[in-house]
Design an enzyme around this catalytic site. Structure first.
Site, short mmCIF file in Angstrom:
data_model
loop_
_atom_site.label_atom_id
_atom_site.label_comp_id
_atom_site.label_asym_id
_atom_site.label_seq_id
_atom_site.Cartn_x
_atom_site.Cartn_y
_atom_site.Cartn_z
N ASP A 1 0.86 -1.19 0.00
CA ASP A 1 0.00 0.00 0.00
C ASP A 1 0.89 1.23 0.00
O ASP A 1 2.11 1.13 0.07
CB ASP A 1 -0.87 0.00 1.26
CG ASP A 1 -0.04 -0.14 2.51
OD1 ASP A 1 0.51 0.88 2.97
OD2 ASP A 1 0.10 -1.27 3.03
N ASP B 1 0.70 3.49 2.45
CA ASP B 1 0.49 4.01 3.80
C ASP B 1 -0.68 5.00 3.75
O ASP B 1 -1.76 4.62 3.30
CB ASP B 1 1.78 4.61 4.35
CG ASP B 1 1.76 4.72 5.87
OD1 ASP B 1 1.32 3.74 6.52
OD2 ASP B 1 2.17 5.76 6.41
#
Length: 283
Positions: free
Chosen positions: A207, A209
């Site tokens: 991802d 974050d």
């Protein structure tokens, strides 16, 4: 001998011909799981599940000292850890693999960070905390598989288990200069250096974050798990290729001599327990 420390999603090593399962008690308590020793592509390999065989342990609950002590005690000299991380840079897209060269300790909780103290004083250099030789071999393995592998990046380690705030995400990517964020590699990397072990982490970005403006890009457990499967297979393929390349030993590596000038306490002032610990770390 190489050991693989499996992070999220890696609780066994595919293709490993198991020879022995070590239930090890250490001076620091039990490790996360039994140390599995076996053969893969003709090489002797050990495996340890960092979070336990059923992922029972939070990052702050992992007994890092016991894990490193246990691996060292069975003859491991090199460690390749596998970890899920958040990306703090747009060029490290979710699904891509990275081997960081630097670590930023943003852990504020009470993790046991060192084998030293209580009668044994030593200070190891962690200016270059990872193994350059092992990184080069991973890069060679990635090239042979035509896989993209980022190197030369910085991993910022946080406590968890909560996912971070946007302010923390921006601090790590800005003031701290981090490229990745995770919860487990500190103090693991530094304990490995104290034990004179070569260490690298193969990081899987799951991802971005939460530093991007688009809330749809902010990390969630659902997002991590849904993106992890295919990336995990690429990471496993890279690990297998690394092992298949042949002998991974390198006793001349500087990581294997990190205690040469680090210990300050004269041997005659060590207790029997501390003398035994130092003998193990110096193997």
């Amino acid at each position: 001998m190489l050991a693989i420390i499996g992070g999220t999603g890696i609780y066994q090593l595919d293709g490993l011909e198991v020879i022995e399962e070590h239930q090890i008690e250490t001076p620091y308590g039990a490790p996360s799981a039994p140390v599995i020793r076996g053969k893969l592509a003709g090489q002797s390999i050990c495996f340890l599940a960092r979070h336990g065989q059923g992922h029972q342990l939070l990052p702050s609950e992992v007994n890092y000292r016991a894990n490193i002590w246990a691996l060292k005690s069975v003859g491991v000299t090199r460690i390749l850890a596998v970890s899920a991380v958040g990306s703090l840079r747009e060029e490290i897209a979710p699904g891509q693999l990275t081997v960081p060269s630097q670590y930023f300790d943003f852990v504020k909780g009470n993790r046991e960070r060192s084998f030293f103290g209580e009668g044994l004083a030593a200070h190891v250099s962690t200016a270059e905390p990872t193994c350059g030789d092992l990184t080069a071999r991973l890069s060679q393995a990635a090239e042979s598989l035509d896989q993209q592998l980022h190197t030369g990046k910085t991993y910022g380690c946080v406590d968890g288990p909560r996912l971070g705030t946007r302010a923390e995400s921006h601090f790590l990517r800005g003031a701290a200069g981090c490229d990745l964020v995770g919860m487990t590699n500190v103090p693991e990397v530094f304990l490995a250096r104290e034990a004179q072990l070569c260490y690298c982490t193969l990081c899987i970005a799951t991802d971005y974050d939460c530093w991007l403006d688009d809330p749809a890009q902010h990390v969630s457990v659902e997002q991590v798990i849904s993106r992890y499967g295919a990336s995990l297979e690429r990471a496993k393929a890279l690990v297998h290729q690394l092992i298949a390349q042949g002998d991974l030993s390198n006793e001349d590596c500087g990581c294997r001599h990190s205690l040469d000038c680090a210990v300050l306490t004269p041997e005659e002032h060590l207790s029997n327990n501390k003398r035994e610990l130092l003998e193990l770390l110096k193997r």
